[in-house]
Every structure is written in structure tokens, then in C-alpha cells.
Scaffold this motif. Structure first.
Motif, PDB file in Angstrom:
ATOM      1  N   SER A 275      19.176  -0.099   2.175  1.00  0.00           N
ATOM      2  CA  SER A 275      19.889  -0.398   0.936  1.00  0.00           C
ATOM      3  C   SER A 275      21.343   0.053   1.029  1.00  0.00           C
ATOM      4  N   ALA A 276      21.552   1.282   1.485  1.00  0.00           N
ATOM      5  CA  ALA A 276      22.917   1.832   1.528  1.00  0.00           C
ATOM      6  C   ALA A 276      23.795   1.041   2.496  1.00  0.00           C
TER       7      ALA A 276
ATOM      8  N   VAL B 142      26.579   4.972  -2.364  1.00  0.00           N
ATOM      9  CA  VAL B 142      25.318   5.484  -2.924  1.00  0.00           C
ATOM     10  C   VAL B 142      25.489   5.774  -4.419  1.00  0.00           C
ATOM     11  N   ARG B 143      26.691   6.128  -4.822  1.00  0.00           N
ATOM     12  CA  ARG B 143      26.939   6.326  -6.254  1.00  0.00           C
ATOM     13  C   ARG B 143      26.835   4.986  -7.005  1.00  0.00           C
ATOM     14  N   LEU B 144      27.579   3.991  -6.507  1.00  0.00           N
ATOM     15  CA  LEU B 144      27.722   2.746  -7.264  1.00  0.00           C
ATOM     16  C   LEU B 144      26.477   1.868  -7.180  1.00  0.00           C
ATOM     17  N   GLU B 145      25.825   1.822  -6.034  1.00  0.00           N
ATOM     18  CA  GLU B 145      24.611   1.006  -5.879  1.00  0.00           C
ATOM     19  C   GLU B 145      23.491   1.923  -5.389  1.00  0.00           C
ATOM     20  N   SER B 146      23.109   2.864  -6.218  1.00  0.00           N
ATOM     21  CA  SER B 146      22.136   3.889  -5.829  1.00  0.00           C
ATOM     22  C   SER B 146      20.843   3.253  -5.338  1.00  0.00           C
ATOM     23  N   PRO B 147      20.422   3.577  -4.109  1.00  0.00           N
ATOM     24  CA  PRO B 147      19.208   2.963  -3.570  1.00  0.00           C
ATOM     25  C   PRO B 147      17.947   3.283  -4.377  1.00  0.00           C
TER      26      PRO B 147
ATOM     27  N   PRO C 289      33.679   3.906 -13.951  1.00  0.00           N
ATOM     28  CA  PRO C 289      32.450   4.104 -13.162  1.00  0.00           C
ATOM     29  C   PRO C 289      31.968   2.866 -12.416  1.00  0.00           C
ATOM     30  N   THR C 290      32.340   1.662 -12.883  1.00  0.00           N
ATOM     31  CA  THR C 290      31.838   0.473 -12.186  1.00  0.00           C
ATOM     32  C   THR C 290      32.785   0.013 -11.074  1.00  0.00           C
ATOM     33  N   SER C 291      33.925   0.715 -10.920  1.00  0.00           N
ATOM     34  CA  SER C 291      34.839   0.339  -9.831  1.00  0.00           C
ATOM     35  C   SER C 291      34.403   0.954  -8.518  1.00  0.00           C
ATOM     36  N   PHE C 292      34.571   0.193  -7.454  1.00  0.00           N
ATOM     37  CA  PHE C 292      34.309   0.687  -6.104  1.00  0.00           C
ATOM     38  C   PHE C 292      35.610   1.260  -5.568  1.00  0.00           C
ATOM     39  N   ASP C 293      35.660   2.571  -5.412  1.00  0.00           N
ATOM     40  CA  ASP C 293      36.894   3.239  -4.998  1.00  0.00           C
ATOM     41  C   ASP C 293      36.545   4.297  -3.954  1.00  0.00           C
ATOM     42  N   ILE C 294      36.823   3.973  -2.694  1.00  0.00           N
ATOM     43  CA  ILE C 294      36.388   4.871  -1.613  1.00  0.00           C
ATOM     44  C   ILE C 294      37.238   6.137  -1.538  1.00  0.00           C
ATOM     45  N   THR C 295      38.304   6.191  -2.363  1.00  0.00           N
ATOM     46  CA  THR C 295      39.125   7.401  -2.334  1.00  0.00           C
ATOM     47  C   THR C 295      38.759   8.367  -3.467  1.00  0.00           C
ATOM     48  N   ARG C 296      37.867   7.957  -4.379  1.00  0.00           N
ATOM     49  CA  ARG C 296      37.478   8.906  -5.432  1.00  0.00           C
ATOM     50  C   ARG C 296      36.560   9.970  -4.818  1.00  0.00           C
ATOM     51  N   ASP C 297      36.512  11.143  -5.424  1.00  0.00           N
ATOM     52  CA  ASP C 297      35.611  12.176  -4.920  1.00  0.00           C
ATOM     53  C   ASP C 297      34.203  11.872  -5.436  1.00  0.00           C
ATOM     54  N   ALA C 298      33.379  11.313  -4.560  1.00  0.00           N
ATOM     55  CA  ALA C 298      32.036  10.896  -4.972  1.00  0.00           C
ATOM     56  C   ALA C 298      30.967  11.824  -4.415  1.00  0.00           C
ATOM     57  N   ALA C 299      31.376  12.992  -3.910  1.00  0.00           N
ATOM     58  CA  ALA C 299      30.411  13.880  -3.247  1.00  0.00           C
ATOM     59  C   ALA C 299      29.321  14.377  -4.189  1.00  0.00           C
ATOM     60  N   ALA C 300      29.625  14.449  -5.487  1.00  0.00           N
ATOM     61  CA  ALA C 300      28.645  15.003  -6.423  1.00  0.00           C
ATOM     62  C   ALA C 300      27.737  13.919  -7.012  1.00  0.00           C
ATOM     63  N   GLN C 301      27.741  12.728  -6.427  1.00  0.00           N
ATOM     64  CA  GLN C 301      26.816  11.683  -6.902  1.00  0.00           C
ATOM     65  C   GLN C 301      25.365  12.150  -6.724  1.00  0.00           C
ATOM     66  N   LEU C 302      24.487  11.585  -7.522  1.00  0.00           N
ATOM     67  CA  LEU C 302      23.094  12.065  -7.518  1.00  0.00           C
ATOM     68  C   LEU C 302      22.125  11.110  -6.818  1.00  0.00           C
TER      69      LEU C 302
ATOM     70  N   ASN D   3      10.178  -1.675  -7.936  1.00  0.00           N
ATOM     71  CA  ASN D   3      10.276  -0.791  -9.107  1.00  0.00           C
ATOM     72  C   ASN D   3      11.199   0.402  -8.879  1.00  0.00           C
ATOM     73  N   ILE D   4      11.280   0.861  -7.652  1.00  0.00           N
ATOM     74  CA  ILE D   4      12.032   2.088  -7.375  1.00  0.00           C
ATOM     75  C   ILE D   4      13.286   1.829  -6.553  1.00  0.00           C
ATOM     76  N   ILE D   5      13.153   0.971  -5.551  1.00  0.00           N
ATOM     77  CA  ILE D   5      14.271   0.745  -4.635  1.00  0.00           C
ATOM     78  C   ILE D   5      15.170  -0.389  -5.124  1.00  0.00           C
ATOM     79  N   HIS D   6      16.466  -0.117  -5.154  1.00  0.00           N
ATOM     80  CA  HIS D   6      17.470  -1.119  -5.503  1.00  0.00           C
ATOM     81  C   HIS D   6      18.125  -1.535  -4.183  1.00  0.00           C
ATOM     82  N   LYS D   7      17.804  -2.713  -3.723  1.00  0.00           N
ATOM     83  CA  LYS D   7      18.220  -3.087  -2.364  1.00  0.00           C
ATOM     84  C   LYS D   7      18.418  -4.594  -2.283  1.00  0.00           C
ATOM     85  N   LEU D   8      19.450  -4.983  -1.530  1.00  0.00           N
ATOM     86  CA  LEU D   8      19.651  -6.409  -1.279  1.00  0.00           C
ATOM     87  C   LEU D   8      18.528  -6.925  -0.394  1.00  0.00           C
ATOM     88  N   ASP D   9      18.105  -8.170  -0.660  1.00  0.00           N
ATOM     89  CA  ASP D   9      17.137  -8.834   0.216  1.00  0.00           C
ATOM     90  C   ASP D   9      17.854  -9.672   1.264  1.00  0.00           C
TER      91      ASP D   9
END
Lengths: 393, 64
Positions: free
Chosen positions: A239-240, A273-278, A316-329, A374-380
Motif C-alpha cells: 500500500s505504502a 503513510v500519513r496521507l494514505e494510511s495503509p 491536511p489533504t495536501s501532499f507535502d514531502i517537506t512537512r514534518d510528518a514524523a508524528a503520523q500515526l 475492511n482494514i487495508i487501504h490499498k490501490l489494486d
């Protein structure tokens, strides 16, 4: 107290909601810190701070009665690391994590990077590829089953079985029922592998069975622990990787920034992983009644919603690789935080490193489709064109 | 502000060292080094230290 908890009637596990969950999460976050899901009879926690609080407070929010949204899966997954608490969890976690820490993965780094580069080189050669099948799946399926020690037989089923194992952790719906035979297939195979000592020598599975032989682990625990190793090691990373390719293709400015500064790769993985959490969400049981949540409640922690909470993330819906995303869950956090995240990061970063080196431009060339789980959010499917370096128009 | 590291819980993911490179590091073996273990963080490191606590994936760091 529970009467003050708002109720949300739409089914967040319907087919439509699985394919596009974010509007539901937005509404849940707006309704309150805790919202009753009418359909699942569980309490949704969807804001970042509250999700984090639940994840870090494993005395109140226990996993031992299951993290699934249905009682059958909660009973069947007894004995897994995911499904335990306290000392028992710590003991299993140590066994599971010891081979997966960044420290023990160091010896594998070169091998993973080499494999990732071979996968990307082959894809660039073809130019027109499915980013899921040709890249995202190709890397983990090429070595993770060996690492875990699954025998060659039955491997063609592993992806389907692993996906079904996740599906089974959702509520009972069409999805769970459709994939139930595969879930059972995975359990049967795991039992048979352990019974026959059929794991590959030198693998994590072999370690586990040695520990069973020496009495450190009960033999009866081993099939569940083998599934613990395998099920989360494929779809999540797939997914990631696939989402990373999609997001970089859809955001040429971010792709250019990454090409210009590849040191942004580790944070790019956090941001993906923040924006499209698996993982969408897992449940816990409430041991002690707090102010807002009555004891005995099933609480569902929506990582994928916390990672888009406007209270903590700018745009939150923007994809920004320079934001500090280390604390994503997206990997969870705390004592149940993903044990395989070092490996997942290594795989995803290795793919991105090779893509940045070998590819000039990534284009989405057709309709991408999201998987139903149900659990995994992933492209097919993710139809891509990879324009090689040196051939850019 | 002090940061207490639970070395038993630490799995060496290294996100703290990315967030607060003057406070945390990983040694050549991949084990955690906490430069201010048992000591107060310098004021200018507090924000980075808090980010390290927030980013630790296994919650092995806490303010104490």
C-alpha cells in the motif's frame, strides 16, 4: 454520560465508504472526540490527540479481547501479539521485533536495496507498468516470505490469505464473508507448517520453532505468531509503495522536489503513510471507564482519520514531502506500534531511491482502482508510465 | 525539561535522532545515545526534544 456521545448512522464499512472513507472521517471528527457508530455498535475515535491517547494508554484500552470488529475474529486471533496485553504482549513482541529492529535489519539493507533496484530497473525497462503488481508487490513478495520462512508450497496464496486475514478483522459484512475461506486457508496452512516443522532454515519462523523446542514459547502459540509475522508484512508495505508512486505522479512539484533533494525520501515515506494510511483502524476494549467512554466499550481508533485531523495538520489533504510528518500515526504508536516499520521503511525508501535515480517522470496513464478491504487501504491497480532518466521529452 | 528514555522499549527506529540530532543519536551498533540522559535539556533543544517524544513510534521517550 454515554447519552452525550453523538451517533453516526452511515456505515463506515460499506463498499462506498471503504473506497472513499475520508468524507466519513471528516464528519466523525467534526461530531466529537468520541462518536457512536450505530451500525458497528462501537465508539469511533477519529481525532489525532484522542487516537494517540488511546494508543498510549494500554492499561485502559486493552487489546487482549481483540482488535477486530467482530467476535469470531477476536476469538480466532487469540494468541497473536496484536491481540494481547501487558507482560504476555511484551514477551511476544520481543520475539517478533527482535529480528525486525533497524539494528538487526542492517545486515539486510544492501540486499533489500539491490532487490528494490532490480524491481525498478525492470519496470523502467517496460515503461508502461502496473505500479501495484510490477513494483509495489514485486519487492516484498520477493523476499519477505523467505525472511519469515514460509515454504515454497502455498506461496501463490499468501497475498490473498494475508489480505483476507485483515478483512476478517472488520465488522461482519459482505467483505468478511467473501474472504472468510481465505482467512481459514491461512490459519490451516500456518498450523500445518508448524506441525510439519516446514519453515525455511535460518528464518524468523525457524527462530520461533527453536524457541518452542526450548520451551520459551508454547508450540500452540506458533501458528498464530507465524500469521503475526506474515499477514502484516505484505499488504501494508505494498500500500505504502503504491500510494507513494501515485502521489508522486499526481504531484509533479513534489516529485521535482524529491529529485532535487533525495534526502527527503525518509520523510516522504512518513508523509505518504500519513496521507494514505495503509491501515484504516483497529479496535480496543475499554477496561476502565473514563469520563467520556463507559467501561466495556469497543473503541475503534481511526489512524487514517487522525492523520488528516485539521486540528494538528496544516492543509491536511495536501501532499507535502517537506512537512514534518514524523508524528503520523499510520504505524500506530506505543507498545503495539508496528513491529515491522523498520522493514517497511527500508523497503519503501529503497524503491523511492531507485525510482528517483532511474526515472525522469512518472505519469498515471489510466484509471487507478482502490482495493476493497475492511482494514487495508490499498490501490489494486495503478497504470503508470515511467519515463527513464535521459529520455525525458 | 528532561527526557527519560526507556532503553528496554527502544527498538532503534531513530526518528528521535532525525527530530533532535543534538539530543539523540544512534551508535554504530544502532543503539540509542541520549546526550542529556539524567540532565536538563538546554532551552533551545526543548522544542526538538518534544518533537522527538511525539515521533517515537514505540513511545519509549517521555518528558520527566
Amino acid at each position: 454520560m454515554s447519552s452525550t456521545i453523538p451517533t453516526y448512522r452511515p456505515d463506515v464499512y460499506s463498499r462506498e465508504a471503504i473506497l472513499d472513507p475520508y468524507p466519513h472521517y471528516d464528519q466523525l471528527r467534526a461530531l466529537g472526540p468520541v462518536v457512536r457508530l450505530a451500525k458497528q455498535r462501537a465508539l469511533a475515535v477519529t481525532r489525532y490527540d484522542d487516537c494517540k491517547q488511546v494508543l498510549l494508554d494500554d492499561a485502559t484500552f486493552v487489546s487482549g479481547r481483540g482488535v477486530a470488529l467482530n467476535p469470531v475474529a477476536n476469538r480466532l486471533s487469540r494468541g497473536t501479539t496484536l491481540n494481547s496485553d501487558g507482560e504476555e504482549h511484551d514477551r511476544r513482541r520481543k520475539i517478533l521485533a527482535s529480528r525486525l529492529t533497524p539494528k538487526s535489519l542492517r545486515s539486510m539493507r544492501e540486499e533489500v536495496e539491490r532487490r528494490a533496484d532490480a524491481v525498478v530497473a525492470a519496470a523502467v525497462e517496460k515503461q508502461h507498468v502496473d505500479g501495484v503488481a510490477d513494483i509495489a508487490e514485486a519487492l516484498p513478495t520477493s523476499f519477505v516470505p523467505d525472511l519469515i520462512g514460509w515454504p515454497q508450497e502455498g506461496r501463490e496464496n499468501l497475498l490473498r490469505w494475508a489480505g483476507a486475514t485483515f478483512d476478517s478483522l472488520g465488522p461482519v459484512n459482505a467483505q468478511t464473508l467473501r474472504t472468510a475461506p481465505s482467512t481459514i486457508g491461512m490459519m490451516r496452512f500456518a498450523r500445518s507448517v508448524v506441525r510439519r516443522d516446514a519453515v525455511l532454515p535460518g528464518s524468523m519462523g525457524a527462530d520461533l520453532l527453536e524457541k518452542a523446542a526450548s520451551g520459551e514459547v508454547e508450540r500452540g502459540e506458533c501458528p498464530a505468531l507465524m500469521i503475526d509475522y506474515l499477514a502484516p508484512s505484505l499488504d501494508t508495505t505494498i500500500s505504502a509503495i503504491a500510494s507513494a508512486l501515485m502521489l508522486l505522479a499526481e504531484h509533479p512539484d513534489q516529485w521535482a522536489a524529491l529529485k532535487a533533494d533525495p534526502s527527503l525520501i525518509p520523510n516522504t515515506v512518513n508523509e505518504v503513510v500519513r496521507l494514505e494510511s495503509p491501515l484504516r483502524a483497529f479496535a480496543r476494549d475499554t477496561e476502565v471507564g473514563g469520563v467520556a467512554v463507559p467501561a466495556g466499550s469497543r473503541v475503534v481508533v481511526f489512524y487514517a482519520s487522525a492523520n488528516r485531523d485539521e486540528r494538528v495538520w496544516d492543509a491536511p489533504t495536501s501532499f507535502d514531502i517537506t512537512r514534518d510528518a514524523a508524528a503520523q500515526l499510520g504505524f500506530g504508536q506505543g507498545s503495539h506500534g508496528c513491529a515491522g516499520q523498520g522493514l517497511a521503511r527500508l523497503e519503501t525508501q529503497s524503491i523511492l531511491r531507485s525510482v528517483v535515480e532511474r526515472v525522469d517522470r512518472i505519469e498515471v496513464t489510466g484509471q487507478l482502482t482502490w482495493g476493497l478491504n475492511n482494514i487495508i487501504h490499498k490501490l489494486d491497480h495503478l497504470p503508470l508510465r515511467l519515463v527513464p532518466v535521459g529520455e525525458g521529452e | 525539561m528532561r527526557i527519560i528514555a526507556d532503553y528496554d522499549r527502544c527498538e532503534g527506529h531513530g526518528l528521535c535522532a532525525d527530530q533532535a540530532p543534538d539530543v539523540f543519536d544512534l551508535d554504530d551498533e544502532g543503539d540509542l545515545i541520549h546526550h542529556f540522559d539524567g540532565a536538563e535539556l538546554p532551552a533551545e533543544q526543548e522544542a526538538a526534544g518534544q518533537r522527538a517524544i511525539d515521533a517515537c513510534p514505540v513511545a519509549a521517550l517521555r518528558a520527566g
